[in-house]
Design a protein around this motif. Structure first.
Motif, mmCIF file in Angstrom:
data_model
loop_
_atom_site.group_PDB
_atom_site.id
_atom_site.type_symbol
_atom_site.label_atom_id
_atom_site.label_comp_id
_atom_site.label_asym_id
_atom_site.label_seq_id
_atom_site.Cartn_x
_atom_site.Cartn_y
_atom_site.Cartn_z
ATOM 1 N N LEU A 112 0.749 -1.033 -0.016
ATOM 2 C CA LEU A 112 -0.088 -0.054 -0.046
ATOM 3 C C LEU A 112 0.854 1.249 0.044
ATOM 4 C CD1 LEU A 112 -2.478 -1.201 2.468
ATOM 5 C CD2 LEU A 112 -2.874 -1.405 0.160
ATOM 6 N N LEU A 113 0.510 2.067 -0.844
ATOM 7 C CA LEU A 113 1.081 3.420 -1.011
ATOM 8 C C LEU A 113 0.575 4.666 -0.927
ATOM 9 C CD1 LEU A 113 3.001 2.686 -4.425
ATOM 10 C CD2 LEU A 113 3.877 1.881 -2.066
ATOM 11 N N ASP A 114 1.332 5.673 -0.195
ATOM 12 C CA ASP A 114 0.356 7.024 -0.226
ATOM 13 C C ASP A 114 0.454 7.975 -1.363
ATOM 14 O OD1 ASP A 114 2.849 8.139 -0.259
ATOM 15 O OD2 ASP A 114 3.050 8.546 1.972
ATOM 16 N N ALA A 115 0.020 8.905 -1.279
ATOM 17 C CA ALA A 115 -0.202 10.003 -2.327
ATOM 18 C C ALA A 115 1.248 10.192 -2.739
ATOM 19 C CB ALA A 115 -0.871 11.025 -2.130
ATOM 20 N N THR A 116 2.465 10.159 -2.136
ATOM 21 C CA THR A 116 3.531 10.420 -2.827
ATOM 22 C C THR A 116 4.359 9.235 -3.307
ATOM 23 O OG1 THR A 116 4.735 9.991 -0.468
ATOM 24 C CG2 THR A 116 3.918 12.256 -1.090
ATOM 25 N N GLY A 117 3.731 8.088 -3.248
ATOM 26 C CA GLY A 117 4.382 6.785 -3.517
ATOM 27 C C GLY A 117 5.186 6.005 -2.610
ATOM 28 N N ALA A 118 4.972 6.591 -1.463
ATOM 29 C CA ALA A 118 5.841 5.912 -0.444
ATOM 30 C C ALA A 118 5.084 4.869 0.285
ATOM 31 C CB ALA A 118 6.024 7.057 0.624
ATOM 32 N N PRO A 119 5.645 3.816 0.880
ATOM 33 C CA PRO A 119 4.869 2.598 1.418
ATOM 34 C C PRO A 119 4.171 3.152 2.778
ATOM 35 C CG PRO A 119 7.150 1.746 0.916
ATOM 36 C CD PRO A 119 7.155 3.315 0.844
ATOM 37 N N VAL A 120 2.797 2.520 2.965
ATOM 38 C CA VAL A 120 2.389 2.881 4.102
ATOM 39 C C VAL A 120 2.365 1.847 5.113
ATOM 40 C CG1 VAL A 120 -0.307 3.065 4.944
ATOM 41 C CG2 VAL A 120 0.306 4.041 2.677
ATOM 42 N N GLY A 121 2.681 0.755 4.775
ATOM 43 C CA GLY A 121 3.066 -0.258 5.924
ATOM 44 C C GLY A 121 1.839 -1.293 5.827
ATOM 45 N N PRO A 122 1.715 -2.041 6.990
ATOM 46 C CA PRO A 122 0.289 -2.802 6.919
ATOM 47 C C PRO A 122 -0.687 -2.148 7.020
ATOM 48 C CG PRO A 122 2.099 -3.597 8.763
ATOM 49 C CD PRO A 122 2.569 -2.170 8.209
ATOM 50 N N LEU A 123 -1.885 -2.908 6.506
ATOM 51 C CA LEU A 123 -3.252 -2.024 6.484
ATOM 52 C C LEU A 123 -3.303 -1.604 7.889
ATOM 53 C CD1 LEU A 123 -5.628 -1.568 4.631
ATOM 54 C CD2 LEU A 123 -6.606 -3.770 5.726
ATOM 55 N N PRO A 124 -3.692 -0.060 7.743
ATOM 56 C CA PRO A 124 -4.050 0.442 8.972
ATOM 57 C C PRO A 124 -5.591 0.147 9.594
ATOM 58 C CG PRO A 124 -3.048 2.072 7.644
ATOM 59 C CD PRO A 124 -3.445 0.796 6.741
ATOM 60 N N ALA A 125 -5.602 0.189 10.822
ATOM 61 C CA ALA A 125 -7.349 -0.030 11.192
ATOM 62 C C ALA A 125 -7.412 0.916 12.603
ATOM 63 C CB ALA A 125 -7.387 -1.602 11.726
ATOM 64 N N PRO A 126 -8.693 1.274 12.672
ATOM 65 C CA PRO A 126 -9.775 1.013 11.664
ATOM 66 C C PRO A 126 -9.879 1.653 10.627
ATOM 67 C CG PRO A 126 -10.521 2.146 13.753
ATOM 68 C CD PRO A 126 -8.952 2.160 13.774
ATOM 69 N N ALA A 127 -11.001 1.387 9.812
ATOM 70 C CA ALA A 127 -11.281 1.889 8.448
ATOM 71 C C ALA A 127 -11.231 3.378 8.766
ATOM 72 C CB ALA A 127 -12.451 1.347 7.998
ATOM 73 N N SER A 128 -11.676 4.026 9.620
ATOM 74 C CA SER A 128 -11.811 5.484 9.816
ATOM 75 C C SER A 128 -10.468 6.087 9.833
ATOM 76 C CB SER A 128 -12.600 5.980 10.961
ATOM 77 O OG SER A 128 -12.159 5.491 12.206
ATOM 78 N N ASN A 129 -9.345 5.252 10.195
ATOM 79 C CA ASN A 129 -8.130 5.919 10.573
ATOM 80 C C ASN A 129 -7.392 5.728 8.918
ATOM 81 O OD1 ASN A 129 -8.467 6.351 12.966
ATOM 82 N ND2 ASN A 129 -7.604 4.616 13.788
ATOM 83 N N ARG A 130 -8.004 5.100 8.050
ATOM 84 C CA ARG A 130 -7.289 4.982 6.805
ATOM 85 C C ARG A 130 -7.632 5.842 5.620
ATOM 86 N NH1 ARG A 130 -9.124 -0.618 7.482
ATOM 87 N NH2 ARG A 130 -10.595 -0.536 5.825
ATOM 88 N N ARG A 131 -8.647 6.960 5.959
ATOM 89 C CA ARG A 131 -9.195 7.952 5.191
ATOM 90 C C ARG A 131 -8.039 8.865 4.882
ATOM 91 N NH1 ARG A 131 -14.159 9.643 3.939
ATOM 92 N NH2 ARG A 131 -15.044 8.383 5.651
ATOM 93 N N GLY A 132 -7.794 8.756 3.237
ATOM 94 C CA GLY A 132 -6.795 9.670 3.022
ATOM 95 C C GLY A 132 -5.415 9.323 2.954
ATOM 96 N N ARG A 133 -5.146 8.272 3.997
ATOM 97 C CA ARG A 133 -3.675 7.552 3.856
ATOM 98 C C ARG A 133 -3.287 6.613 2.758
ATOM 99 N NH1 ARG A 133 -2.372 5.086 9.580
ATOM 100 N NH2 ARG A 133 -0.480 5.111 8.300
ATOM 101 N N ILE A 134 -4.237 5.914 2.269
ATOM 102 C CA ILE A 134 -4.130 4.899 1.255
ATOM 103 C C ILE A 134 -4.298 5.622 0.008
ATOM 104 C CG2 ILE A 134 -4.369 2.571 0.415
ATOM 105 C CD1 ILE A 134 -5.080 1.905 3.231
ATOM 106 N N ALA A 135 -3.566 5.734 -0.995
ATOM 107 C CA ALA A 135 -3.548 6.353 -2.263
ATOM 108 C C ALA A 135 -3.500 5.219 -3.566
ATOM 109 C CB ALA A 135 -2.902 7.485 -2.423
#
Length: 293
Positions: A232-255
C-alpha cells in the motif's frame, strides 16, 4: 581413335563431398533449431507478460473506484475489499425493513436486478439537530430487489426512473430522506494452491457464503517465493505499511496499491521453471500522486 573427355565425379570425390555436405546440413539444422527455440521462448515470455498485464488491468479497474477505507484485508495471499455496484436515490423509507429506490439520471438500472443477499447498502444518517454532521451507515440486503409501482422520487419528485423495493436486515432504516445510496459487494482475490501449482483467483460474496473461486492468472510462484506481492502506498508513492485499522483511520492515507505477479513457466532447455514478473501501480479513487525519483 578419339578419346572422349571424362565427365561426372569419381568415387574419391564423392567420399570427400558427402561428409562435408553432412556437416553443413547438421550446422544448418542446429541453427534452425536454435532460432526456433529462441522464437518459442520469446513468444512464451510475451504471452506470460501479456497475461499478467491483463490481470493487472482487470484488478486496477476494480480498485480504481475504491477508497482506503473500502479495503478489508491486504496481504500477499489475500486482497479483500467492498466493491461498489452502483448509486441509488432513496425514494421512500417508510416500509418496514425495506427502502424504495431508483437509479438517478434515468440511467440503465439492469444491474439492480443482480443485487443479492449479503450486499451492503450504504448511506448517510442525520439527526434533528442541524449542526450535527451526517454519519455514514449501512444495512445488509436480505432478498433480491423487485420492481414496485408509483412514480416520483427525490425532493422535487421529478425522477421518473423505475422504482425498486430493496429488502434490508432488521432495524429501523437509518438513511436520510431523498439521499443518495451506494450498493457494495464483498470481493476478494486469493493467492491459492491447486494441486502442485499456485494461482490468483477471484471470489464474491453471495449471502453468508462465497462463490466458487475463479482462477484469473497462473501458475504463479509459491506464496513463500513471492508469487504475489502487494504494498500500500500513500499519495507520494511511499509505502504505508500494513493495512491500518480501523477503517476511519485509513481515510486519505492509502492512495495506491502496488501489485507484483511472478509467473512460472517451463523452459525447453532447462528443467527449472522460468519466472516472469510484472509490477503495476494502481491508484485508488483516481488519486493523483507524485512519482518519487
Amino acid at each position: 581413335m578419339t578419346r572422349l573427355p571424362r565427365t561426372g565425379t569419381t568415387l574419391v570425390e564423392l567420399l570427400v563431398a558427402l561428409p562435408v555436405a553432412l556437416l553443413v546440413a547438421t550446422a544448418a539444422t542446429l541453427l534452425l533449431l536454435r532460432i526456433a527455440r529462441t522464437v518459442h521462448a520469446q513468444s512464451a515470455r510475451l504471452a506470460s507478460s501479456r497475461e499478467l498485464r491483463q490481470v493487472s488491468v482487470m484488478l486496477a479497474g476494480e480498485l480504481a473506484p475504491l477508497r482506503g477505507e473500502d479495503l478489508l484485508v491486504v496481504s500477499d495471499t489475500l486482497l479483500a475489499f467492498q466493491s461498489p455496484l452502483g448509486v441509488l436515490l432513496l425514494c421512500d423509507r417508510s416500509a418496514p425493513h425495506a427502502v424504495v429506490v431508483a437509479v438517478p439520471d434515468q440511467s440503465a438500472d439492469a444491474w439492480l436486478a443482480g443485487v443479492r443477499p449479503g450486499d451492503r447498502v450504504r448511506g448517510w444518517q442525520t439527526t434533528t439537530t442541524p449542526v450535527d454532521t451526517p454519519v455514514a451507515t449501512e444495512r445488509a440486503v436480505t432478498a433480491p430487489p423487485s420492481v414496485v409501482g408509483g412514480t416520483g422520487c427525490g425532493t422535487d419528485r421529478s425522477t421518473t426512473s423505475r422504482r425498486w423495493r430493496v429488502p434490508l436486515d432488521s432495524g429501523a432504516v437509518p438513511f436520510s430522506p431523498s439521499g443518495p445510496l451506494t450498493v457494495h459487494r464483498d470481493v476478494r482475490y486469493r493467492h491459492y494452491r491447486s494441486g502442485s501449482a499456485w494461482w490468483w483467483g477471484r471470489q464474491s460474496r453471495d449471502g453468508a457464503v462465497w462463490d466458487a473461486i475463479q482462477p484469473v492468472a497462473g501458475p504463479l510462484q509459491a506464496a513463500a517465493l513471492g508469487g504475489v506481492r502487494i504494498r500500500l502506498l500513500d499519495a507520494t508513492g511511499a509505502p504505508v505499511g500494513p493495512l491500518p485499522a480501523p477503517a476511519s483511520n485509513r481515510r486519505g492515507r492509502i492512495a495506491m496499491a502496488q501489485v507484483t505477479f511472478s509467473h512460472r513457466r517451463r523452459a525447453s532447455r532447462t528443467p527449472q521453471p522460468v519466472i516472469d514478473t510484472v509490477t503495476a501501480v494502481m491508484p485508488l479513487r483516481a488519486t493523483a500522486y507524485r512519482q518519487r525519483p
